[in-house]
Write a protein that holds these residues in place. Sequence first.
Motif, PDB file in Angstrom:
ATOM      1  N   ASP A 447       0.970  -1.123  -0.220  1.00 56.60           N
ATOM      2  CA  ASP A 447       0.057   0.033   0.417  1.00 56.60           C
ATOM      3  C   ASP A 447       0.839   1.249  -0.115  1.00 56.60           C
ATOM      4  O   ASP A 447       0.318   2.118  -0.557  1.00 56.60           O
ATOM      5  CB  ASP A 447      -0.600  -0.331   1.767  1.00 56.60           C
ATOM      6  N   SER A 448       2.001   1.180   0.243  1.00 53.01           N
ATOM      7  CA  SER A 448       2.187   2.737   0.952  1.00 53.01           C
ATOM      8  C   SER A 448       3.412   2.930   0.116  1.00 53.01           C
ATOM      9  O   SER A 448       4.133   4.163  -0.408  1.00 53.01           O
ATOM     10  CB  SER A 448       3.409   2.748   1.727  1.00 53.01           C
ATOM     11  N   HIS A 449       3.975   1.969  -1.102  1.00 56.88           N
ATOM     12  CA  HIS A 449       4.606   2.795  -2.221  1.00 56.88           C
ATOM     13  C   HIS A 449       6.237   2.865  -1.897  1.00 56.88           C
ATOM     14  O   HIS A 449       6.476   3.392  -2.663  1.00 56.88           O
ATOM     15  CB  HIS A 449       4.312   3.668  -3.042  1.00 56.88           C
ATOM     16  N   SER A 475       3.609   1.644  -8.827  1.00 54.86           N
ATOM     17  CA  SER A 475       3.245   2.589  -8.653  1.00 54.86           C
ATOM     18  C   SER A 475       4.142   3.124  -7.491  1.00 54.86           C
ATOM     19  O   SER A 475       5.322   3.224  -6.657  1.00 54.86           O
ATOM     20  CB  SER A 475       1.659   2.756  -7.283  1.00 54.86           C
ATOM     21  N   PRO A 476       4.286   5.219  -7.795  1.00 59.44           N
ATOM     22  CA  PRO A 476       5.831   5.862  -7.061  1.00 59.44           C
ATOM     23  C   PRO A 476       4.509   6.165  -5.435  1.00 59.44           C
ATOM     24  O   PRO A 476       4.091   6.325  -5.494  1.00 59.44           O
ATOM     25  CB  PRO A 476       5.339   7.236  -7.974  1.00 59.44           C
ATOM     26  N   ARG A 477       5.948   7.154  -4.706  1.00 61.60           N
ATOM     27  CA  ARG A 477       4.762   7.400  -3.358  1.00 61.60           C
ATOM     28  C   ARG A 477       4.882   8.874  -3.834  1.00 61.60           C
ATOM     29  O   ARG A 477       5.700   9.221  -4.725  1.00 61.60           O
ATOM     30  CB  ARG A 477       6.405   6.792  -2.382  1.00 61.60           C
ATOM     31  N   ALA A 481       6.849  13.569  -5.311  1.00 60.83           N
ATOM     32  CA  ALA A 481       6.403  15.887  -5.267  1.00 60.83           C
ATOM     33  C   ALA A 481       7.457  16.347  -5.035  1.00 60.83           C
ATOM     34  O   ALA A 481       7.489  16.901  -5.595  1.00 60.83           O
ATOM     35  CB  ALA A 481       5.245  15.286  -5.748  1.00 60.83           C
ATOM     36  N   LEU A 482       8.342  15.845  -3.917  1.00 63.86           N
ATOM     37  CA  LEU A 482       9.053  16.711  -3.043  1.00 63.86           C
ATOM     38  C   LEU A 482      10.292  16.644  -3.993  1.00 63.86           C
ATOM     39  O   LEU A 482      11.347  17.802  -3.483  1.00 63.86           O
ATOM     40  CB  LEU A 482       9.349  16.270  -1.281  1.00 63.86           C
ATOM     41  N   ARG A 507      12.101   5.399  -2.769  1.00 62.89           N
ATOM     42  CA  ARG A 507      12.562   6.208  -4.618  1.00 62.89           C
ATOM     43  C   ARG A 507      12.293   4.955  -5.445  1.00 62.89           C
ATOM     44  O   ARG A 507      12.597   5.911  -6.626  1.00 62.89           O
ATOM     45  CB  ARG A 507      13.613   6.664  -3.787  1.00 62.89           C
ATOM     46  N   HIS A 508      11.687   4.007  -5.485  1.00 67.82           N
ATOM     47  CA  HIS A 508      12.006   3.128  -6.462  1.00 67.82           C
ATOM     48  C   HIS A 508      10.850   2.343  -6.459  1.00 67.82           C
ATOM     49  O   HIS A 508      10.034   2.413  -5.656  1.00 67.82           O
ATOM     50  CB  HIS A 508      13.363   1.997  -5.337  1.00 67.82           C
ATOM     51  N   GLN A 509      10.707   2.022  -7.792  1.00 71.69           N
ATOM     52  CA  GLN A 509      10.108   0.222  -7.841  1.00 71.69           C
ATOM     53  C   GLN A 509      10.465  -0.885  -7.649  1.00 71.69           C
ATOM     54  O   GLN A 509      11.307  -1.146  -8.269  1.00 71.69           O
ATOM     55  CB  GLN A 509       8.897   0.560  -8.977  1.00 71.69           C
ATOM     56  N   GLY A 510      10.130  -1.768  -7.688  1.00 71.05           N
ATOM     57  CA  GLY A 510      10.109  -3.329  -7.421  1.00 71.05           C
ATOM     58  C   GLY A 510       9.509  -4.497  -6.651  1.00 71.05           C
ATOM     59  O   GLY A 510       8.327  -4.439  -6.814  1.00 71.05           O
ATOM     60  N   PHE A 511      10.325  -5.058  -5.708  1.00 76.72           N
ATOM     61  CA  PHE A 511       9.687  -5.903  -5.356  1.00 76.72           C
ATOM     62  C   PHE A 511      10.344  -6.427  -3.552  1.00 76.72           C
ATOM     63  O   PHE A 511      11.886  -6.069  -3.569  1.00 76.72           O
ATOM     64  CB  PHE A 511       9.003  -7.538  -5.964  1.00 76.72           C
ATOM     65  N   ILE A 512      10.251  -7.641  -3.057  1.00 73.88           N
ATOM     66  CA  ILE A 512      11.057  -8.120  -2.166  1.00 73.88           C
ATOM     67  C   ILE A 512      10.643  -9.851  -2.361  1.00 73.88           C
ATOM     68  O   ILE A 512       9.640 -10.400  -2.782  1.00 73.88           O
ATOM     69  CB  ILE A 512      10.613  -8.320  -0.299  1.00 73.88           C
ATOM     70  N   ARG A 513      12.521 -10.366  -2.196  1.00 73.53           N
ATOM     71  CA  ARG A 513      12.421 -11.125  -2.218  1.00 73.53           C
ATOM     72  C   ARG A 513      13.161 -11.879  -1.035  1.00 73.53           C
ATOM     73  O   ARG A 513      14.108 -11.621  -0.609  1.00 73.53           O
ATOM     74  CB  ARG A 513      13.478 -11.533  -3.761  1.00 73.53           C
ATOM     75  N   LEU A 514      11.747 -12.630  -0.235  1.00 80.41           N
ATOM     76  CA  LEU A 514      12.248 -13.289   1.095  1.00 80.41           C
ATOM     77  C   LEU A 514      12.695 -14.781   0.675  1.00 80.41           C
ATOM     78  O   LEU A 514      11.624 -16.078  -0.047  1.00 80.41           O
ATOM     79  CB  LEU A 514      11.191 -12.802   1.804  1.00 80.41           C
TER      80      LEU A 514
END
Length: 560
Positions: A447-449, A475-477, A481-482, A507-514
């Motif tokens: 949810d938080s991007h 989706s970007p955070r 915009a700041l 600052r990024h898009q991606g995923f987590i590998r757990l």
Amino acid sequence: MNMKKISRRQAMKAVSGALLVIPTACNHIPRGKLPDSVFKHGIASGDPDSTSVVIWTRISSTKGAVNVDWSIATDKNFLKIVKVGQFATDSYRDYTVKVVVSDLLPGQDYFYKFSFNDHISPVGRTKTLPIGHVKKVVLAVATCSNFSFGYFNACDAIANDPTVDLVVHLGDYIYEHGVDGYGGDVGRNIGRDHVPSHEIISLDDYRKRHAQYKTDQGSLAMHARHPLIVMWDDHETANNPWMQGAKNHQANEGAWEARREASLQAYYEWLPIRDPLKSADRKNYWRHYKFGDLASLITLESRHTGRSQQISYNEYLPKLKTKQQAQAFLSDVVGSEERNMLSADMESFLKSELKESVQSKRRWRIIGNQTVLARSLSPKLEGTAFDGLDDALNPKAKKMLEELLHLGELNLPADLDTWDGYPAARERFYEIAKEANSRDLLVLSGDSHSYWANTLSDANNQSMGVELGATGISSPRSLRALGGTALIKYDELNAAHNKEIVWSDGRHQGFIRLQLDHQSGHADFITVSNVKTPIYKTKIIHSVNIHHNHGSLDYGKLPQ
Ligand SMILES: [Fe+2]
């Protein structure tokens, strides 16, 4: 779930630093090649247990009732077919095909395909959950895939990571906005306008939007390669919903219940998940996935079944001038015992399944959770690098900065749609875990991007585990915009201000590998360099180890 064919080092090499053009044996939808037009939404699988799994496709270019053949085998050439069948579909279910294939073997790779008339679908790979002693499991954790904001390159990277056993998508699988809404400008610039062009409200709208999302090449590849565990967040229906409405649902958009039911009907049609026994129960979507003696993954429903209405800063913030007023607001309004996040049924499911997991001595208890759980009070920005920043900002960003300054001055939560807006419910959640003797929660949040590595503790400072937050697939955070430098500074100040936040990066898009084994856990935060084109590189920007420590979890020493 122990992929022995490739070492972790090789796998990391495969997903970091190089263009991901590595073909894998069973990814049958390489980039640039659309599947047969009859199967243009690809194939997918998911919602597995130890003896069954859901396989999915959709038939395009047809009319009337049709029968679709399916088969599943233990080899990709279908020499060892274990089951075949036929599924009848029709416009009543938008020509989607969904089969729960049962009587399978635990922890086994399977390959599946569909055929209709002379057309044959791509081949998908899937996997049942293991039983007994399980050495290792690797989950790809994804969330917030917005078609207009960019290509689902992170999904493509997940497809090409051969170490991954299973994808966990934490929600915001689709977004509801029209071309003039959130992400619309970006979509226009990169040729990814939302379809339909208006905000989606009706069943037909939601079906069309799911159909569009299922044409993204990264999404097609990921679904063909890995089984999916998925839960919804807010945008599968509308932004910031609660039990009786949503921030992004207006009176002129019809009855909320009708919109919610339309969105959920389309969701069940278009996702590879089991249908509820009764359609009246379809809101009650939660699961417990068991990985032998290694891990439990319990998914939450925190949007439609129990959630109280979000408290709006638009209403309260202008009235809050002093820290005393802010504290009274936090304790009396936000902190009201009446405010719920989970329904009574959801809570009792969580309670019984956590107990079962502890009694079964599984090593890990993972919670699939929508919004960030750790406390995130706004840091004070005045007297920092933020002084004078507003001169360079556009009016929208300026307004955002003003609100951040105000929240920081008053030490208020950054976002009241998260568990910070429901502190009494958060304590009840922890009480349930403590009753089950499970202070070792490994919470995955979307949810938080933004990426997060948080510790968790209850109101009495008792450790409750850790939380990993996944950034958006595309989706970007909004704080971007700041500007990039300000965002780095904000994340630093935020981590310094909040004891539960160990690290965050928006600052990024991606995923987590757990990766989890019986000794420890390891999470790689993997970014994609770009979502504006389908050409990208991946990079591990941060990693954490997770250890069991005196009945709870911590990060131990950070890896070098
Ligand atoms: Fe999102």
